[in-house]
Write a protein that holds these residues in place. Structure first.
Motif, PDB file in Angstrom:
ATOM      1  N   LEU A  20       0.854  -1.193   0.000  1.00  8.78           N
ATOM      2  CA  LEU A  20       0.000   0.000   0.000  1.00  8.78           C
ATOM      3  C   LEU A  20       0.887   1.239   0.000  1.00  8.78           C
ATOM      4  CD1 LEU A  20      -2.602  -1.064   2.726  1.00  8.78           C
ATOM      5  CD2 LEU A  20      -2.902  -1.112   0.258  1.00  8.78           C
ATOM      6  N   PRO A  21       0.471   2.294  -0.696  1.00  7.27           N
ATOM      7  CA  PRO A  21       1.277   3.526  -0.706  1.00  7.27           C
ATOM      8  C   PRO A  21       1.131   4.285   0.613  1.00  7.27           C
ATOM      9  CG  PRO A  21      -0.718   3.823  -1.999  1.00  7.27           C
ATOM     10  CD  PRO A  21      -0.706   2.394  -1.550  1.00  7.27           C
ATOM     11  N   LEU A  22       1.838   3.821   1.636  1.00  7.88           N
ATOM     12  CA  LEU A  22       1.755   4.432   2.956  1.00  7.88           C
ATOM     13  C   LEU A  22       2.732   5.595   3.056  1.00  7.88           C
ATOM     14  CD1 LEU A  22       1.643   1.165   5.089  1.00  7.88           C
ATOM     15  CD2 LEU A  22      -0.283   2.532   4.293  1.00  7.88           C
ATOM     16  N   THR A  23       2.288   6.688   3.684  1.00  3.99           N
ATOM     17  CA  THR A  23       3.165   7.857   3.849  1.00  3.99           C
ATOM     18  C   THR A  23       3.872   7.842   5.190  1.00  3.99           C
ATOM     19  OG1 THR A  23       1.317   9.167   4.703  1.00  3.99           O
ATOM     20  CG2 THR A  23       1.757   9.295   2.331  1.00  3.99           C
ATOM     21  N   ASP A  26       4.294   4.325  10.958  1.00  2.00           N
ATOM     22  CA  ASP A  26       3.512   3.997  12.149  1.00  2.00           C
ATOM     23  C   ASP A  26       2.036   3.893  11.782  1.00  2.00           C
ATOM     24  OD1 ASP A  26       2.801   6.615  11.734  1.00  2.00           O
ATOM     25  OD2 ASP A  26       3.338   7.311  13.731  1.00  2.00           O
ATOM     26  N   ALA A  27       1.207   3.614  12.751  1.00  2.00           N
ATOM     27  CA  ALA A  27      -0.213   3.379  12.503  1.00  2.00           C
ATOM     28  C   ALA A  27      -1.028   4.671  12.424  1.00  2.00           C
ATOM     29  CB  ALA A  27      -0.780   2.477  13.601  1.00  2.00           C
ATOM     30  N   GLY A  28      -0.397   5.848  12.502  1.00  2.00           N
ATOM     31  CA  GLY A  28      -1.112   7.122  12.551  1.00  2.00           C
ATOM     32  C   GLY A  28      -1.871   7.459  11.285  1.00  2.00           C
ATOM     33  N   GLY A  29      -2.724   8.511  11.381  1.00  2.00           N
ATOM     34  CA  GLY A  29      -3.549   8.937  10.262  1.00  2.00           C
ATOM     35  C   GLY A  29      -2.735   9.388   9.061  1.00  2.00           C
ATOM     36  N   GLN A  30      -3.188   9.014   7.887  1.00  2.00           N
ATOM     37  CA  GLN A  30      -2.521   9.359   6.636  1.00  2.00           C
ATOM     38  C   GLN A  30      -3.539   9.322   5.510  1.00  2.00           C
ATOM     39  OE1 GLN A  30       0.394   6.214   5.627  1.00  2.00           O
ATOM     40  NE2 GLN A  30      -0.435   5.163   7.404  1.00  2.00           N
ATOM     41  N   PRO A  31      -3.193   9.761   4.318  1.00  2.00           N
ATOM     42  CA  PRO A  31      -4.155   9.726   3.208  1.00  2.00           C
ATOM     43  C   PRO A  31      -4.587   8.296   2.881  1.00  2.00           C
ATOM     44  CG  PRO A  31      -2.283  11.122   2.667  1.00  2.00           C
ATOM     45  CD  PRO A  31      -1.941  10.411   3.940  1.00  2.00           C
ATOM     46  N   CYS A  35      -9.875   6.018  -1.092  1.00  2.00           N
ATOM     47  CA  CYS A  35     -10.823   7.121  -1.303  1.00  2.00           C
ATOM     48  C   CYS A  35     -10.149   8.497  -1.342  1.00  2.00           C
ATOM     49  CB  CYS A  35     -11.913   7.100  -0.239  1.00  2.00           C
ATOM     50  SG  CYS A  35     -11.373   7.571   1.424  1.00  2.00           S
ATOM     51  N   GLY A  36      -8.879   8.570  -0.962  1.00  2.00           N
ATOM     52  CA  GLY A  36      -8.155   9.830  -1.040  1.00  2.00           C
ATOM     53  C   GLY A  36      -8.310  10.760   0.149  1.00  2.00           C
ATOM     54  N   GLY A  37      -9.071  10.364   1.179  1.00  2.00           N
ATOM     55  CA  GLY A  37      -9.209  11.200   2.372  1.00  2.00           C
ATOM     56  C   GLY A  37      -7.847  11.536   2.957  1.00  2.00           C
ATOM     57  N   GLU A  38      -7.658  12.783   3.403  1.00  2.00           N
ATOM     58  CA  GLU A  38      -6.328  13.264   3.794  1.00  2.00           C
ATOM     59  C   GLU A  38      -5.749  12.672   5.074  1.00  2.00           C
ATOM     60  OE1 GLU A  38      -5.953  17.490   3.669  1.00  2.00           O
ATOM     61  OE2 GLU A  38      -7.108  17.621   1.823  1.00  2.00           O
ATOM     62  N   ASP A  39      -6.576  12.466   6.104  1.00  2.00           N
ATOM     63  CA  ASP A  39      -6.035  12.024   7.396  1.00  2.00           C
ATOM     64  C   ASP A  39      -6.946  10.983   8.042  1.00  2.00           C
ATOM     65  OD1 ASP A  39      -4.268  11.996   9.544  1.00  2.00           O
ATOM     66  OD2 ASP A  39      -5.386  13.530  10.624  1.00  2.00           O
ATOM     67  N   ARG A  40      -7.534  10.116   7.242  1.00  2.00           N
ATOM     68  CA  ARG A  40      -8.529   9.187   7.777  1.00  2.00           C
ATOM     69  C   ARG A  40      -8.106   7.729   7.738  1.00  2.00           C
ATOM     70  NH1 ARG A  40     -13.086  10.039   3.155  1.00  2.00           N
ATOM     71  NH2 ARG A  40     -13.162  12.020   4.189  1.00  2.00           N
ATOM     72  N   PHE A  41      -6.988   7.432   7.133  1.00  2.00           N
ATOM     73  CA  PHE A  41      -6.538   6.046   6.971  1.00  2.00           C
ATOM     74  C   PHE A  41      -5.438   5.721   7.969  1.00  2.00           C
ATOM     75  CE2 PHE A  41      -3.691   2.906   5.027  1.00  2.00           C
ATOM     76  CZ  PHE A  41      -4.580   1.918   4.655  1.00  2.00           C
ATOM     77  N   VAL A  53      -6.397  -2.857   8.149  1.00  2.00           N
ATOM     78  CA  VAL A  53      -6.353  -1.400   7.995  1.00  2.00           C
ATOM     79  C   VAL A  53      -7.734  -0.809   8.284  1.00  2.00           C
ATOM     80  CG1 VAL A  53      -4.503  -1.482   6.255  1.00  2.00           C
ATOM     81  CG2 VAL A  53      -6.890  -1.458   5.518  1.00  2.00           C
ATOM     82  N   TYR A  54      -7.761   0.517   8.498  1.00  2.00           N
ATOM     83  CA  TYR A  54      -8.997   1.252   8.764  1.00  2.00           C
ATOM     84  C   TYR A  54      -9.003   2.527   7.942  1.00  2.00           C
ATOM     85  CZ  TYR A  54      -8.763  -1.517  13.070  1.00  2.00           C
ATOM     86  OH  TYR A  54      -8.666  -2.528  13.968  1.00  2.00           O
ATOM     87  N   CYS A  55     -10.188   2.938   7.519  1.00  2.00           N
ATOM     88  CA  CYS A  55     -10.377   4.254   6.916  1.00  2.00           C
ATOM     89  C   CYS A  55     -11.693   4.791   7.453  1.00  2.00           C
ATOM     90  CB  CYS A  55     -10.424   4.179   5.388  1.00  2.00           C
ATOM     91  SG  CYS A  55     -10.850   5.790   4.654  1.00  2.00           S
TER      92      CYS A  55
END
Length: 189
Positions: A20-23, A26-31, A35-41, A53-55
């Protein structure tokens, strides 16, 4: 069994398998990569082991496991995800040739018991209804095997029906041997 074999083969490797394209590591919020949400994944704390994973936008209850994450991210059904992951991981999807898991070892790992020590208590594989279980003999206060206790994954286990050991106080009890090979002359605690 195929799902268990995939999870076992992928354990500790889900990050590289899912790619997955993770930024963030750690497990913190990221795009969200879907769905492209900015800080929900975010990933589960044990993402490398379970692939969950969660979104908060498109996957609020979480994916469940790495197979579900793979299906969700690639827009395919779980059945197709299982086929693709099995192929990628070298797991046979042919039920007749699928590797048999060692249920005794699997139960020991889940219950955090040393496998070699547990095997000294003579566990056997048995059926309880439609479920395959690990059956462990139970000794009475005279050092005789009189019943059994069944263990299986994702449960605490159960005694044989209507064969509970009764302590002098009248309460039900489980009697463990003081040695691996109980003798009638040995006092059981």
């Amino acid at each position: 069994m195929i799902v268990d074999a995939i999870k076992q083969a992928a354990h500790g490797r889900w990050r590289s398998i899912l790619a997955l394209p993770l930024t963030r590591d750690d497990a913190g919020g990221q795009p969200c990569p879907k769905c492209g949400g900015e800080d929900r994944f975010h990933t589960d704390r044990e993402f490398d082991d379970n692939g969950k994973v969660y979104c908060r936008g498109c996957l609020s209850k979480g994916s469940g496991d790495g197979i579900s994450t793979f299906a969700w991210f690639n827009g395919i059904e779980n059945k197709e995800a299982i086929k693709q992951l099995a192929s990628e991981l070298g797991v046979s999807v042919d039920r007749d040739n699928a590797p048999k898991r060692d249920l005794i070892e699997a139960v020991c790992i889940e219950k955090r018991m040393p496998v070699d020590a547990f095997k000294q208590f003579e566990p056997t594989l048995a059926k309880r209804g439609n479920r395959e279980v690990v059956r462990v003999p139970v000794w009475n206060s005279k050092g005789e095997k009189h019943s059994y206790f069944d263990l299986w994954s994702n449960d605490k286990g159960k005694f044989a029906r209507a064969r509970a050991v009764v302590a002098p106080s009248g309460a039900a009890a489980m009697v463990f041997p003081t040695s691996l090979f109980p003798v009638a002359s040995v006092t059981m605690i």
